[in-house]
Design an enzyme around this catalytic site. Sequence first.
Site, short mmCIF file in Angstrom:
data_model
loop_
_atom_site.label_atom_id
_atom_site.label_comp_id
_atom_site.label_asym_id
_atom_site.label_seq_id
_atom_site.Cartn_x
_atom_site.Cartn_y
_atom_site.Cartn_z
CE1 TYR A 1 -11.76 -2.35 5.96
CE2 TYR A 1 -12.20 -2.35 3.60
CZ TYR A 1 -12.42 -1.83 4.86
OH TYR A 1 -13.30 -0.79 5.03
NE ARG B 1 2.84 1.30 -18.21
CZ ARG B 1 2.33 2.50 -18.48
NH1 ARG B 1 1.04 2.60 -18.77
NH2 ARG B 1 3.07 3.58 -18.46
CG HIS C 1 5.18 -0.07 -10.74
ND1 HIS C 1 5.81 -0.52 -11.88
CD2 HIS C 1 3.86 -0.09 -11.02
CE1 HIS C 1 4.91 -0.81 -12.80
NE2 HIS C 1 3.72 -0.55 -12.31
#
Length: 746
Positions: free
Chosen positions: A121, A31, A77
């Site tokens: 967006y 990670r 993931h």
Amino acid sequence: MQQSEQIIRTEYSEVMQKSYIDYAMSVIIARALPDVRDGLKPVQRRTLYDMHELGIRHDRPFRKCARIVGDTMGKYHPHGDSSIYEALVVMAQEFKKGLPLVDGHGNFGSIEGDAAAAMRYTEARLQKITQEAYLADLDKDVVDFVPNFDETEKEPSVLPVKVPNLLINGAEGIAVGMATSIPPHNFFEVIEGVKAFMKNPDITTKELMEHIKGPDFPTGGIVVNQDDLLQIYETGAGKIKIRGKVEVEQAKGGKQKLVITEIPYPMVGANIGKFLMDVGNLVETKKTADILDISNQSSKEGIRIVLDLKKGADVENLCNMLYKKTRLEDSFGVNMLAVAEGRPETMGLIPIIRHHVNFQYTLATRKYRTLLAKELDKKEIQEGLIQACDVIDLIIEILRGAKNIKDAKDCLMNGNTDKIRFRYKGSVADARQLHFTERQATAILEMRLYKLIGLEIEALMKEHQATLLNIAKYQEILGSRSAMSKVIVKELTKFQKEYARPRRTKIENAKEAVYEEKKIEEMPVVLLMDRFGYVKTIDLQTYERNREAADTENKYVMHCMNTDKLCIFTDKGQLHTVKILELPFGKFRDKGTPLDNVSNYDSSGEVMVYVNCLGNLIGKNLLFVNSQGMIKVVAGDEFDVAKRTTAATKLNEGDTVLTVLMLEQSPEETVILQTEKGMFLRFPAADVPRKKKGAIGVRGIKIDPKDQLKAAYLVGEEERIIEEKERQIMLHRLKIASRDGKGVKK
């Protein structure tokens, strides 16, 4: 029959230790830390691979980030969409990455700390360099593929990155018990360093630094401790000092402007706003009077923070003050920690490049073995087709005489003519000489008739020649390390020419920033605070001329030095301090400033119970009296603290400070405590024990549960009279008793 459960007895601490170690290693390896080979964390690697799989290439239309994030989370993931989107955003931000790997479209945040727009967006696609140097050759078996979290997909264990991304883009990550912080470097210089290492594997760090001069931050700036870089690059740890770039511009009226055009890399984000506040604070606290105004004129074109200076300002001294007192000079803590061969390791410059170069040889070896195998397969088929063209009449006769494909194929491969009907007897002997391979026989059977056209046969011969050249080329590359090195260097040089850009960070050895604070002329002043909490200071002469008005119009009038501090004790047990120099100094009729504005004191939630200057407290003792009857004596020296706010006393739950009184330390001095119901207790001040400010104190008077303390007085032998319920009470005539009594009714 149900199988019986097996209970394993073990020490709880051992289970916790093992579980925590497993968790820590998972965070470290899977990670938080980048792999030294591709310089990517798992979330970055998976996001780029998912974009590659979705076909979101540099020459294709942008795709919504929400689509990319959702696909990455669902396939590779499963750690939440915010971490994936944040990684995607950072890879697109030019002010954070030396080489952005993602081309972002929309609001991807700003250098001043503005967050990116929501993923629904924004849009993104891969950069060209990412496709060419990070994701190319995935189809050539250059890296191992491993199952994803639910074993429904395959993902690469590492990306076949052809450039030293760990140094080019740097890395930041916090694991368990360790953290990585690697600065970005210049693309051109790093590749030059790799070439130098490949040419001479025994190169020293000092020699390597002739190519890699130092970090190259996307925000520019100036590294001012060049001599420390050698040690940092040898050990992989240290501190890099960075300054912003400051230019001097001429303004109207002979004035000058300081213009900051580049900032230290750690200032990226909210620290730009913090810098502006720090500069404003320097002006407010009168650390400098040279700055008239500060404005942030930064735009898409770059950073531009303008400081307007007064005429005749000492520019050099002011710059040094900004370096010392603000984040215009900052440190970047280097800890070059990455996962190497499955374990975290802090590495210097040479080990990182060595790992990268070894990885490149591994990638090249696997790539050219795959290409060689494909060319050998092509060679086999081409040779079969060429041979078939020479005996095409015989092959047609075999095909026409065979009952099925199996018999025809058997004849072509093994010369078995038993099940073939030949039109000419002489063809049988020729057919028995045929020994095509299985792959060749299959290709012959699948060959179309138009391949027998003369031009097609000629094209086949040319293709065969090209295949032979490729085989020789690949065999040469695989058979010689120097030949493989030339191929790797050639590809690196190509990337270098196309994607390199000039260095942005200047590296030098600069002098330590030293600035001289203007010495404050020590002088006595008079502090005035009115009943509304407005405070100011005036000089002694002004006070003497307006003594009567000053004494009647103000709640507090105190003589002190301008280098002193004002101490405000509140009912909450807090002490707020403010430097006298931070208070407005001027004319008698000036309004002053609210105490709330210059200190941490909050008039809406606290009540002032005692105010004095620190100089008046030193060497004296203060009597603390609480509403619940607790009292103590504290030395005034204990309130000489650096903090602007600290605890002045400890309080019981629900208790407050009633008052603070200064002891005269005379033997005749007595303490008088008065309750709301008219109980009075007088006892010697010497009976009150001295305590530290962190103590609660002792009980001064026993109070009825329905009663509470109203007031406290310090009285000596002098006459002291108070008004209570329209009658006078002579405090100096009260009988002296012992502390912790009930007192007498008056």
